[in-house]
Design a protein around this motif. Structure first.
Motif, mmCIF file in Angstrom:
data_model
loop_
_atom_site.group_PDB
_atom_site.id
_atom_site.type_symbol
_atom_site.label_atom_id
_atom_site.label_comp_id
_atom_site.label_asym_id
_atom_site.label_seq_id
_atom_site.Cartn_x
_atom_site.Cartn_y
_atom_site.Cartn_z
ATOM 1 N N LEU A 1 -40.514 9.472 37.332
ATOM 2 C CA LEU A 1 -40.219 10.301 38.500
ATOM 3 C C LEU A 1 -41.400 10.326 39.454
ATOM 4 C CD1 LEU A 1 -38.405 13.205 36.655
ATOM 5 C CD2 LEU A 1 -37.401 11.869 38.530
ATOM 6 N N ASP A 2 -42.601 10.474 38.883
ATOM 7 C CA ASP A 2 -43.803 10.525 39.703
ATOM 8 C C ASP A 2 -44.042 9.186 40.400
ATOM 9 O OD1 ASP A 2 -46.408 12.194 40.210
ATOM 10 O OD2 ASP A 2 -47.111 10.187 39.705
ATOM 11 N N ARG A 3 -43.818 8.100 39.694
ATOM 12 C CA ARG A 3 -44.065 6.778 40.279
ATOM 13 C C ARG A 3 -43.098 6.463 41.404
ATOM 14 N NH1 ARG A 3 -43.234 0.737 37.544
ATOM 15 N NH2 ARG A 3 -43.955 -0.414 39.382
ATOM 16 N N TRP A 4 -41.818 6.706 41.178
ATOM 17 C CA TRP A 4 -40.809 6.267 42.131
ATOM 18 C C TRP A 4 -40.436 7.317 43.167
ATOM 19 C CZ3 TRP A 4 -40.364 1.306 42.347
ATOM 20 C CH2 TRP A 4 -40.565 0.538 41.197
ATOM 21 N N GLY B 1 -40.037 -2.725 27.745
ATOM 22 C CA GLY B 1 -39.351 -1.495 28.101
ATOM 23 C C GLY B 1 -37.880 -1.612 27.790
ATOM 24 N N HIS B 2 -37.126 -0.615 28.178
ATOM 25 C CA HIS B 2 -35.685 -0.610 27.937
ATOM 26 C C HIS B 2 -35.028 -1.775 28.674
ATOM 27 C CE1 HIS B 2 -31.540 0.798 27.770
ATOM 28 N NE2 HIS B 2 -31.926 1.652 26.837
ATOM 29 N N PRO B 3 -34.038 -2.431 28.075
ATOM 30 C CA PRO B 3 -33.400 -3.583 28.724
ATOM 31 C C PRO B 3 -32.788 -3.271 30.077
ATOM 32 C CG PRO B 3 -32.807 -3.497 26.397
ATOM 33 C CD PRO B 3 -33.550 -2.228 26.684
ATOM 34 N N LEU B 4 -32.438 -2.011 30.333
ATOM 35 C CA LEU B 4 -31.847 -1.658 31.620
ATOM 36 C C LEU B 4 -32.869 -1.586 32.744
ATOM 37 C CD1 LEU B 4 -29.292 1.186 30.749
ATOM 38 C CD2 LEU B 4 -28.764 -1.101 31.597
ATOM 39 N N THR C 1 -31.202 8.434 28.541
ATOM 40 C CA THR C 1 -31.255 8.984 29.889
ATOM 41 C C THR C 1 -31.630 7.858 30.838
ATOM 42 O OG1 THR C 1 -31.882 11.183 29.100
ATOM 43 C CG2 THR C 1 -32.380 10.662 31.395
ATOM 44 N N VAL C 2 -30.968 7.807 32.004
ATOM 45 C CA VAL C 2 -31.178 6.708 32.949
ATOM 46 C C VAL C 2 -31.535 7.293 34.311
ATOM 47 C CG1 VAL C 2 -30.148 4.704 34.077
ATOM 48 C CG2 VAL C 2 -29.546 5.241 31.706
ATOM 49 N N LEU C 3 -32.661 6.844 34.853
ATOM 50 C CA LEU C 3 -33.092 7.237 36.197
ATOM 51 C C LEU C 3 -32.821 6.070 37.139
ATOM 52 C CD1 LEU C 3 -34.553 9.323 38.026
ATOM 53 C CD2 LEU C 3 -36.707 8.166 37.424
ATOM 54 N N VAL C 4 -32.026 6.324 38.175
ATOM 55 C CA VAL C 4 -31.589 5.263 39.090
ATOM 56 C C VAL C 4 -32.236 5.481 40.457
ATOM 57 C CG1 VAL C 4 -29.597 4.082 40.092
ATOM 58 C CG2 VAL C 4 -29.389 5.217 37.867
ATOM 59 N N ARG C 5 -32.748 4.416 41.027
ATOM 60 C CA ARG C 5 -33.358 4.465 42.344
ATOM 61 C C ARG C 5 -32.276 4.520 43.428
ATOM 62 N NH1 ARG C 5 -37.692 -0.458 42.024
ATOM 63 N NH2 ARG C 5 -36.082 -1.366 43.359
ATOM 64 N N GLU D 1 -39.453 12.604 27.282
ATOM 65 C CA GLU D 1 -39.669 13.356 28.507
ATOM 66 C C GLU D 1 -40.909 12.875 29.256
ATOM 67 O OE1 GLU D 1 -40.649 17.938 29.683
ATOM 68 O OE2 GLU D 1 -39.004 17.585 28.266
ATOM 69 N N GLU D 2 -41.957 12.510 28.530
ATOM 70 C CA GLU D 2 -43.181 12.060 29.194
ATOM 71 C C GLU D 2 -42.921 10.791 30.005
ATOM 72 O OE1 GLU D 2 -47.834 10.860 28.231
ATOM 73 O OE2 GLU D 2 -46.501 11.512 26.628
ATOM 74 N N GLY D 3 -42.143 9.875 29.425
ATOM 75 C CA GLY D 3 -41.805 8.661 30.154
ATOM 76 C C GLY D 3 -40.983 8.957 31.398
#
Length: 770
Positions: free
Chosen positions: A478-481, A383-386, A455-459, A471-473
């Motif tokens: 979003l659904d998982r977390w 996956g992405h390194p981040l 785009t970065v999604l942060v918990r 977008e699918e990823g």
């Protein structure tokens, strides 16, 4: 008996329990904290906050009240100097007495609405399908509390852990340090001074109090029912240093050893553990407190989301998966430090080598990252390194304002960072989660994490949940977390609406159904032998639906195994095929070569959580016609291979793993044509019984599942008359389906079966009832 209803009961009002209480309140959960002490602690046993903890305090807006504590850029590894400076605004160590940390977190959590009750000693705990009942002795009599969940933050002698029956494997202390804070001492400061007879440490605090710690080489821990007294410490100090400190006035005295233990599971149903209740370690370099505080921040937002129905139960499993792995790594490092620190002359050569290695920048950064918490990455797959790392400290500012992402995270909500160059797409996709995720547009020229159109999604805990551009990823993350979208906010109905029963479903629909219902095994890995067809195939598919990464083993049916993998992946699961001929020389070795390679490619680790010994061969030969070669083949595949599969798997299996062996109803139901086969399956049941006893201290369960007549692709199942005769043997008047057995295996692989081990599970549909 007074009764109280709340969402979560936290047992223990030390820093970890108070941090968790505040995190739960930020997430909207009601929380009651029970503490057996009547008031706050007066002992500052822990006095160090590391960089990652300071970052988390900053994210919650706690640093203004904390002030600017003394800063020490240098730390140590087992007493060997170590530069802790990494990429963080808080690199190094920050000296904060535990009394101050507890005071700060107590005021913060109470200000958010947490209820703190002192003088309460928990004495019983009962789990039910929808709640936990806790009974405690309070200052005004017994109290009963009913809560959705209970979290034990009550230290290494955790009552909650004991009442929940969670194993706590590890090693007892072989060495100890005695320490005290004392007034009236006039001795030189010492930082890990190694003398002929022992180790001496002394440091004068800002208030004139001196902390002294001492260890005499070769002196084992004393059997204790209470803490040591100051006279004992002074005696050991004199032996090691030759100095007399008996004139000192002790504020407190205690001892700690190099015991190392970790709970087999951080979760058992509706009971969870955090801090020293989950792991016991020598508090070298202040890591114990920081490890616990970071447990609390990882757990708080997840538990609040599940309690309020905003997230799937699988989110709680990620707490164990992430923090247990971190704890295991930290405890390993602390054990190494304890040996270097408290060992006598025999470790001097090792200390010399470590001192040389630490001079290498890669080694320094690795050790500093582990100690400071800055090196944590949750998950290590592709996956992405981040992904899994904390949000880099050089975070961009939203639009043209000066509000930082740190301030944005203070509400403990998710954060979506997307570049202006990407258009409104990411924000629109995340709109259904607007009640729990804030979308922020970053400057198009940003050089931060959104550089290059990412785009970065942060918990809410500041770790990156997902990074990318598809977008699918993003929707899957979003659904998982963050759970299912809010009702009435489902913009992408095709992706976020479960199909009607009986309706035709596309692969996209199936992926959503899996994400919505999976969870018991999310993040775990499984091996199912003989899983290219029949019960093995059904088991592999069932475990994958529960979130496990499944290794589909086959001997000769490559095309069939690849079909199983393809089907699992088309339903949104993860699997890979691995070949070996079990029963043949070198078969188990070949199996694990392929298995470990496949696991490392997909997770970065060879950790294996679940083993299902399903592969087997039938006899179908009358006893008088059975040849030695046929008998040897049955034994090799059905009995010998499972033994050595387990033997080979155990080094890869963490505490709390699951082993399920497929036996047969023929160990209880006579069929003269299968005497040799039934003998081998009897051996499999003995394998489970005795291995269960052997592996109990590690929290690993081992069970046998005995199917009856089960549809397996044999042409006889195409003959209605034969099926009717076979069905008559079952109480339910039908033959078994592979899925019937797979569901039993999935239960035994889950946490729900944590109290079942060494068992024979009749999965014959009542055939064995007679």
């Amino acid at each position: 008996m007074a009764a109280v209803d709340t969402d979560v009961v936290v047992v223990g009002a030390g820093p970890v329990g108070l941090m968790l209480a505040g995190e739960l309140r930020l997430g909207g959960a009601e929380v009651t904290v029970l503490e057996q002490r009547d008031g706050p602690t007066t002992e500052s046993r822990a006095s160090t906050l590391h960089a990652r903890t300071m970052e988390l305090f900053d994210q919650r807006g706690l640093l203004d009240d904390l002030g600017t504590p003394p800063h020490v850029p240098m730390g140590h590894f087992g007493g060997i100097p170590l530069d802790l400076r990494l990429d963080s605004p808080f690199a190094g160590q920050w000296k904060v007495p535990q009394t101050r940390t507890e005071e700060l977190l107590g005021a913060w959590s109470r200000g958010l609405g947490a209820e703190l009750r002192g003088g309460h000693r928990v004495r019983s705990l009962g789990q039910h399908h929808d709640r936990v009942e806790v009974e405690a002795d309070g200052p005004h009599g017994p109290v009963r509390l009913s809560a959705r969940y209970v979290v034990g933050c009550d230290g290494e002698r955790s009552t909650v852990r004991e009442l929940a029956g969670i194993p706590f494997p590890g090693t007892s202390a072989g060495r100890e340090l005695i320490r005290a804070d004392a007034d009236g001492l006039d001795i030189q400061d010492r930082r890990f001074q190694r003398l002929e007879k022992g180790l001496a440490i002394a440091a004068r605090g800002a208030g004139g109090t001196t902390r002294v710690m001492v260890h005499r080489f070769g002196r084992p821990p004393r059997p204790r029912t209470a803490e040591p007294d100051y006279a004992e410490l002074a005696d050991v100090w004199r032996t090691v240093t030759g100095e007399d400190i008996t004139a000192g006035v002790p504020l407190w005295v205690n001892s700690f050893g190099d015991a190392s233990r970790q709970a087999a599971r951080y979760r058992a149903g509706r009971v969870l553990l955090a801090g020293d209740a989950a792991h016991q370690q020598m508090p070298i370099g202040g890591q114990a407190l920081n490890l616990g505080l970071q447990d609390a921040v990882n757990l708080g937002w997840k538990l609040a989301a599940v309690v309020l129905g905003r997230a799937h139960d699988a989110l709680l499993e990620s707490y164990h998966e992430e923090r247990h792995a971190v704890g295991r790594e930290v405890l390993s490092g602390i054990r190494a430090q304890a040996r270097l620190l408290l060992g006598g002359p025999e470790v001097e050569s090792l200390r010399s080598v470590m001192g040389e290695l630490i001079a290498y920048e890669d080694v320094r950064r690795h050790l500093a990252g582990t100690i400071s918490g800055l090196g944590i990455r949750y998950g290590s797959g592709p996956g992405h390194p981040l992904c899994g790392t904390r949000l880099p400290p050089a975070a961009p500012t939203p639009d043209t304002t000066t509000t930082s992402t740190v301030v944005t995270l203070r509400r403990a909500r998710g954060l979506l960072l997307h570049p202006a160059s990407g258009g409104p797409g990411p924000a629109e996709a995340a709109a259904p989660w607007a009640d729990r995720v804030d979308a922020v547009v970053t400057d198009a020229a940003s050089t931060g994490p959104t550089a290059g159109g990412t785009t970065v999604l942060v918990r809410p805990d500041g770790h990156v949940a997902w990074a990318g551009s598809d977008e699918e990823g993003l929707l899957a993350a979003l659904d998982r977390w963050f759970g299912s979208p809010a009702a009435g906010a489902r913009r992408h109905s095709a992706q976020h609406t479960a199909p009607r029963p009986g309706a035709h479903t596309t692969s996209s629909d199936r992926r959503h159904v899996r994400r919505s219902t999976m969870g018991n095994l999310t993040g775990r890995t499984a091996l199912v032998t003989g899983s290219s067809r029949g019960m093995g195939r059904a088991t592999a598919e069932r475990l994958a639906r529960e979130g496990a990464l499944v290794a589909v083993h086959y001997a000769t049916g490559k095309a069939a195994a690849e079909e199983v993998v393809s089907g699992i992946e088309s339903d949104g699961g993860r699997a890979f095929a691995v070949r070996s001929e079990l029963g043949a020389p070198g078969g188990v070795h070949e199996l694990f070569l392929g298995l470990e390679q496949g696991l490392k490619e997909r997770t970065g680790s060879s950790e294996l959580n679940i083993v299902v010994n399903n592969a087997g061969v039938m006899g179908g030969v009358k006893p008088e016609d059975t040849t030695p070669e046929q008998f040897d083949r049955l034994v090799a595949v059905n009995a010998k291979a499972p033994f050595f599969v387990i033997q080979r798997a155990l080094p890869n299996m963490p505490d709390g793993g699951r082993i399920i062996n497929i036996s047969s109803g023929l160990t209880r139901f006579a069929n003269p044509d299968e005497i040799a086969y039934a003998m081998t399956k009897g051996a499999v049941e003995m394998l489970a019984l005795h291995y269960a006893k052997y592996l109990g201290p590690r929290g690993i369960t081992v069970n046998s599942v005995a199917p009856g007549i089960t549809r397996n692709g044999n042409p006889v199942f195409d003959i209605p008359e034969a099926v009717e005769q076979m069905a008559a043997l079952s109480t339910f008047n039908r033959v078994g389906e592979p899925q019937d057995v797979a569901d039993v295996v999935a239960f035994l692989a889950s946490d729900d079966a944590r109290w079942v081990t060494g068992a024979f599970i009749d999965a014959s549909g009542g055939t064995l009832l007679g």
